[in-house]
Design a protein around this motif. Structure first.
Motif, PDB file in Angstrom:
ATOM      1  N   ALA A   1      -8.340   0.376   4.087  1.00  0.00           N
ATOM      2  CA  ALA A   1      -7.623   1.635   4.347  1.00  0.00           C
ATOM      3  C   ALA A   1      -7.920   2.207   5.653  1.00  0.00           C
ATOM      4  O   ALA A   1      -7.389   3.413   5.856  1.00  0.00           O
ATOM      5  CB  ALA A   1      -7.943   2.646   2.972  1.00  0.00           C
TER       6      ALA A   1
ATOM      7  N   LEU B   1      -9.101   3.562  -1.088  1.00  0.00           N
ATOM      8  CA  LEU B   1      -8.693   2.534  -2.168  1.00  0.00           C
ATOM      9  C   LEU B   1      -9.500   2.635  -2.960  1.00  0.00           C
ATOM     10  O   LEU B   1      -9.394   1.757  -4.120  1.00  0.00           O
ATOM     11  CB  LEU B   1      -8.317   1.350  -1.247  1.00  0.00           C
ATOM     12  CG  LEU B   1      -7.062   1.476  -0.326  1.00  0.00           C
ATOM     13  CD1 LEU B   1      -6.792  -0.008   0.317  1.00  0.00           C
ATOM     14  CD2 LEU B   1      -5.943   1.735  -1.085  1.00  0.00           C
TER      15      LEU B   1
ATOM     16  N   LEU C   1       0.932  -1.348  -0.098  1.00  0.00           N
ATOM     17  CA  LEU C   1      -0.062   0.035  -0.123  1.00  0.00           C
ATOM     18  C   LEU C   1       0.893   1.259  -0.044  1.00  0.00           C
ATOM     19  O   LEU C   1       0.584   2.421  -0.668  1.00  0.00           O
ATOM     20  CB  LEU C   1      -0.862   0.220   1.288  1.00  0.00           C
ATOM     21  CG  LEU C   1      -1.896  -1.123   1.118  1.00  0.00           C
ATOM     22  CD1 LEU C   1      -2.796  -1.130   2.396  1.00  0.00           C
ATOM     23  CD2 LEU C   1      -2.876  -0.689  -0.050  1.00  0.00           C
TER      24      LEU C   1
ATOM     25  N   GLY D   1      -7.594   8.693   2.014  1.00  0.00           N
ATOM     26  CA  GLY D   1      -6.745   7.526   1.788  1.00  0.00           C
ATOM     27  C   GLY D   1      -7.565   6.351   1.329  1.00  0.00           C
ATOM     28  O   GLY D   1      -7.162   5.038   1.264  1.00  0.00           O
TER      29      GLY D   1
END
Length: 97
Positions: free
Chosen positions: A49, A67, A14, A65
């Motif tokens: 996330a 995803l 990530l 943040g």
């Protein structure tokens, strides 16, 4: 098969992603009272996330943040998350992840 040392954990993968964050969130809570009365709070653990977090009895949405997997909207048993893709060019940019 390679050694266990050859394997990369999910956090390392990530970390390779980058984001072009929009100033406008693509995630919204439809009704905050529904979240306050929700016992399951699925969004806080289904999101890989960790975008959703309870802080001071309020649900905080850290869309920056995200995803863009959509797990939150599917997992919310109250259909209380308004989820869309970010505007064109914004959002996550996957890199070898």
């Amino acid at each position: 098969m390679g050694d266990i040392q050859d394997k990369v954990n999910i956090d390392d993968k990530l970390f390779l992603n980058s984001y072009d964050v929009d100033t406008t969130s693509h995630l919204a809570i439809k009704d905050s009272t529904v979240c306050s009365n929700c016992n399951e709070k699925v969004c806080t653990f289904i999101c890989p996330a960790h975008v959703y977090e309870w802080k001071d009895a309020k649900l905080i949405v850290g869309y920056e943040g995200c995803l863009e997997c959509g797990a939150c909207r599917i997992g919310c048993s109250h259909d209380n998350i308004d989820w869309t893709y970010p505007r064109g060019g914004f959002g996550i940019q996957f890199r070898l992840g």
